[in-house]
Design a protein around this motif. Sequence first.
Motif, mmCIF file in Angstrom:
data_model
loop_
_atom_site.group_PDB
_atom_site.id
_atom_site.type_symbol
_atom_site.label_atom_id
_atom_site.label_comp_id
_atom_site.label_asym_id
_atom_site.label_seq_id
_atom_site.Cartn_x
_atom_site.Cartn_y
_atom_site.Cartn_z
ATOM 1 N N GLY A 16 0.803 -1.209 0.000
ATOM 2 C CA GLY A 16 0.000 0.000 0.000
ATOM 3 C C GLY A 16 0.838 1.262 0.000
ATOM 4 N N SER A 17 0.136 2.402 0.074
ATOM 5 C CA SER A 17 0.798 3.706 0.014
ATOM 6 C C SER A 17 0.292 4.608 1.122
ATOM 7 C CB SER A 17 0.521 4.374 -1.336
ATOM 8 O OG SER A 17 1.031 3.624 -2.414
ATOM 9 N N GLY A 65 13.374 4.443 -4.959
ATOM 10 C CA GLY A 65 12.458 3.891 -5.946
ATOM 11 C C GLY A 65 11.051 3.684 -5.418
ATOM 12 N N ARG A 66 10.887 3.761 -4.095
ATOM 13 C CA ARG A 66 9.562 3.574 -3.491
ATOM 14 C C ARG A 66 9.054 4.852 -2.817
ATOM 15 N NH1 ARG A 66 8.984 0.271 0.685
ATOM 16 N NH2 ARG A 66 11.141 0.474 1.436
ATOM 17 N N PHE A 67 9.950 5.626 -2.258
ATOM 18 C CA PHE A 67 9.582 6.851 -1.544
ATOM 19 C C PHE A 67 10.002 8.060 -2.373
ATOM 20 C CE2 PHE A 67 9.772 5.193 3.138
ATOM 21 C CZ PHE A 67 8.949 4.138 2.779
ATOM 22 N N THR A 68 9.217 9.140 -2.246
ATOM 23 C CA THR A 68 9.542 10.393 -2.913
ATOM 24 C C THR A 68 9.361 11.548 -1.942
ATOM 25 O OG1 THR A 68 8.791 9.516 -5.049
ATOM 26 C CG2 THR A 68 9.045 11.904 -4.855
ATOM 27 N N LEU A 80 6.307 13.283 2.091
ATOM 28 C CA LEU A 80 6.986 12.028 1.814
ATOM 29 C C LEU A 80 5.937 11.059 1.289
ATOM 30 C CD1 LEU A 80 9.719 10.511 1.972
ATOM 31 C CD2 LEU A 80 8.916 9.539 4.143
ATOM 32 N N GLN A 81 5.987 10.807 -0.007
ATOM 33 C CA GLN A 81 5.089 9.837 -0.631
ATOM 34 C C GLN A 81 5.737 8.463 -0.514
ATOM 35 O OE1 GLN A 81 1.953 10.207 -2.103
ATOM 36 N NE2 GLN A 81 2.004 7.975 -2.176
ATOM 37 N N MET A 82 5.028 7.545 0.086
ATOM 38 C CA MET A 82 5.570 6.212 0.322
ATOM 39 C C MET A 82 4.721 5.192 -0.406
ATOM 40 S SD MET A 82 6.507 6.522 4.371
ATOM 41 C CE MET A 82 4.796 6.561 4.871
#
Length: 125
Positions: A16-17, A65-68, A80-82
Amino acid sequence: QVQLVESGGGSVQAGGSLRLSCAASEYTRRRCMGWFRQAPGKEREGVAAIFIGLGSTYYADSVKGRFTISQDNALNTLYLQMNSLKPEDTAMYYCAAEPLGGVCQYPPPSEYKYRGQGTQVTVSS
């Protein structure tokens, strides 16, 4: 004294995110901001950092590659987009500003002069 307030944590299943937000009382003067996490029994880990003036970003290998990490200058907000969350991402996540080492670089700092109260992220398998 800069004030940092995180929000957006919660519980999700693996894969999930979540998006964490950090509202900062002072923004433009804080050149380097970032996120670090702390899980029980584990060392503090710098997750991501951003150099506000240039937009340069730095990530831990474990999240690359997963977090921005991103910024909204108009709102004085850090994000922090996870994505593709894993159980090992479970931790308290802190927004922070001004690394104690004075530099914004890879690997992202884990010690800062200012930090928020933290927001819990729990990922279940």
